[in-house]
Write a protein that holds these residues in place. Structure first.
Motif, mmCIF file in Angstrom:
data_model
loop_
_atom_site.group_PDB
_atom_site.id
_atom_site.type_symbol
_atom_site.label_atom_id
_atom_site.label_comp_id
_atom_site.label_asym_id
_atom_site.label_seq_id
_atom_site.Cartn_x
_atom_site.Cartn_y
_atom_site.Cartn_z
ATOM 1 N N ALA A 144 60.226 28.787 -43.520
ATOM 2 C CA ALA A 144 60.797 29.162 -42.220
ATOM 3 C C ALA A 144 61.063 27.907 -41.404
ATOM 4 N N ALA A 145 61.953 28.018 -40.447
ATOM 5 C CA ALA A 145 62.133 26.913 -39.493
ATOM 6 C C ALA A 145 60.873 26.844 -38.633
ATOM 7 N N PHE A 146 60.553 25.652 -38.145
ATOM 8 C CA PHE A 146 59.324 25.428 -37.391
ATOM 9 C C PHE A 146 59.618 24.434 -36.278
ATOM 10 N N VAL A 147 59.203 24.772 -35.062
ATOM 11 C CA VAL A 147 59.411 23.870 -33.933
ATOM 12 C C VAL A 147 58.263 24.032 -32.944
ATOM 13 N N VAL A 148 57.886 22.931 -32.327
ATOM 14 C CA VAL A 148 56.870 22.939 -31.277
ATOM 15 C C VAL A 148 57.582 22.807 -29.941
ATOM 16 N N THR A 149 57.252 23.697 -28.999
ATOM 17 C CA THR A 149 57.824 23.629 -27.658
ATOM 18 C C THR A 149 56.722 23.289 -26.662
ATOM 19 N N SER A 150 57.121 22.652 -25.570
ATOM 20 C CA SER A 150 56.175 22.348 -24.497
ATOM 21 C C SER A 150 56.955 22.171 -23.201
ATOM 22 N N PRO A 151 56.234 22.100 -22.064
ATOM 23 C CA PRO A 151 56.912 21.867 -20.794
ATOM 24 C C PRO A 151 57.257 20.400 -20.560
ATOM 25 N N ASP A 152 56.789 19.504 -21.427
ATOM 26 C CA ASP A 152 57.091 18.076 -21.274
ATOM 27 C C ASP A 152 58.579 17.837 -21.484
ATOM 28 N N SER A 153 59.103 16.789 -20.875
ATOM 29 C CA SER A 153 60.507 16.442 -21.078
ATOM 30 C C SER A 153 60.714 15.993 -22.523
ATOM 31 N N PRO A 154 61.933 16.070 -23.037
ATOM 32 C CA PRO A 154 62.184 15.599 -24.402
ATOM 33 C C PRO A 154 61.759 14.148 -24.618
ATOM 34 N N ALA A 155 61.970 13.282 -23.622
ATOM 35 C CA ALA A 155 61.564 11.878 -23.766
ATOM 36 C C ALA A 155 60.045 11.753 -23.865
ATOM 37 N N GLU A 156 59.327 12.526 -23.032
ATOM 38 C CA GLU A 156 57.859 12.519 -23.098
ATOM 39 C C GLU A 156 57.387 13.053 -24.452
ATOM 40 N N GLN A 157 58.016 14.106 -24.925
ATOM 41 C CA GLN A 157 57.660 14.670 -26.224
ATOM 42 C C GLN A 157 57.860 13.641 -27.332
ATOM 43 N N ALA A 158 59.003 12.990 -27.331
ATOM 44 C CA ALA A 158 59.323 12.028 -28.388
ATOM 45 C C ALA A 158 58.327 10.873 -28.395
ATOM 46 N N ALA A 159 57.994 10.356 -27.231
ATOM 47 C CA ALA A 159 57.045 9.236 -27.159
ATOM 48 C C ALA A 159 55.662 9.669 -27.636
ATOM 49 N N ALA B 203 54.931 12.283 -29.613
ATOM 50 C CA ALA B 203 55.011 12.587 -31.046
ATOM 51 C C ALA B 203 54.960 11.304 -31.875
ATOM 52 N N GLN B 204 55.663 10.287 -31.432
ATOM 53 C CA GLN B 204 55.649 9.014 -32.163
ATOM 54 C C GLN B 204 54.251 8.402 -32.150
ATOM 55 N N SER B 205 53.557 8.474 -31.024
ATOM 56 C CA SER B 205 52.207 7.911 -30.936
ATOM 57 C C SER B 205 51.217 8.645 -31.839
ATOM 58 N N ARG B 206 51.498 9.908 -32.162
ATOM 59 C CA ARG B 206 50.622 10.721 -33.009
ATOM 60 C C ARG B 206 51.088 10.755 -34.461
ATOM 61 N N GLY B 207 52.295 10.256 -34.739
ATOM 62 C CA GLY B 207 52.836 10.303 -36.093
ATOM 63 C C GLY B 207 53.328 11.686 -36.501
ATOM 64 N N TRP B 208 53.694 12.517 -35.515
ATOM 65 C CA TRP B 208 54.157 13.868 -35.813
ATOM 66 C C TRP B 208 55.548 13.830 -36.441
#
Length: 189
Positions: A91-106, A108-113
């Motif tokens: 199935a397709a899989f995505v994580v959503t949150s209230p953080d901005s896309p830039a905050e999410q990307a930073a 995620a990168q710090s966690r290696g997601w």
């Protein structure tokens, strides 16, 4: 109680839990799907409709994550990283949150997601799915399917410490004394 007796009783509990899970699966299969709108979410490249998050799949697993401010949601997300390829095969899989896309990307990168993330900031998506309470955002998951009439939600489940969506809790419960008040952190040691 001696170890062998306790082990036998625990094995019986696990069989009962497995039977209850089978009953839950049956009920879920009989539940009428809930039609949902084609919400507009945000990615680092711009707007993404919920329908686009399916990619080439008929099913979509959406995680309702509280964002980078929640160490529990971070713990759950760290676990998705290990099963992402297995999930994405089905199935397709995505994580959503209230953080901005830039905050999410930073973050995620710090966690290696490795999994995709979308922001529901500015939309009613998380609220409409029932993942906002009196005190703010709530963690959980909603599962959607493409239907001839659009998008339907076929199931959802809230998350909490000790749930089935993070295997760590179950390992900690096996330790002498269990969790002993253990709480997740962003970094250890």
């Amino acid at each position: 109680m001696d170890y062998a007796d306790a082990s036998g009783k625990l094995a019986d509990y696990r069989r009962r839990i497995a039977a209850l899970r089978a009953e839950m699966r049956d009920l879920q299969d009989r539940a009428e799907p809930q039609p949902v709108e084609d919400y507009v979410l945000q990615s680092t490249t711009g707007e993404v409709r919920l329908s686009e998050a399916f990619g080439g799949k008929d099913d979509l697993i959406v995680i309702h994550n509280m964002g980078r401010s929640c160490p529990y949601c971070t713990l759950w997300a760290d676990g998705y990283n290990g099963v992402y390829e297995h999930l994405a095969d089905r199935a397709a899989f995505v994580v959503t949150s209230p953080d901005s896309p830039a905050e999410q990307a930073a973050f995620a990168q710090s966690r290696g997601w490795r999994f995709p993330m979308l922001s529901h900031r500015g939309s009613s998506f998380a609220d409409d799915m029932g993942y906002r309470g009196d005190n703010g955002w709530l963690p959980g998951t909603s599962v959607f399917r493409r239907d001839t009439g659009g998008i339907v939600r076929v199931s959802d489940a809230g998350f909490s410490p000790g749930d089935d969506f993070c295997s760590l809790w179950h390992f900690l419960d096996l330790l002498d004394g269990g969790r002993r008040g253990w709480r997740p952190k962003y970094r250890y040691g």
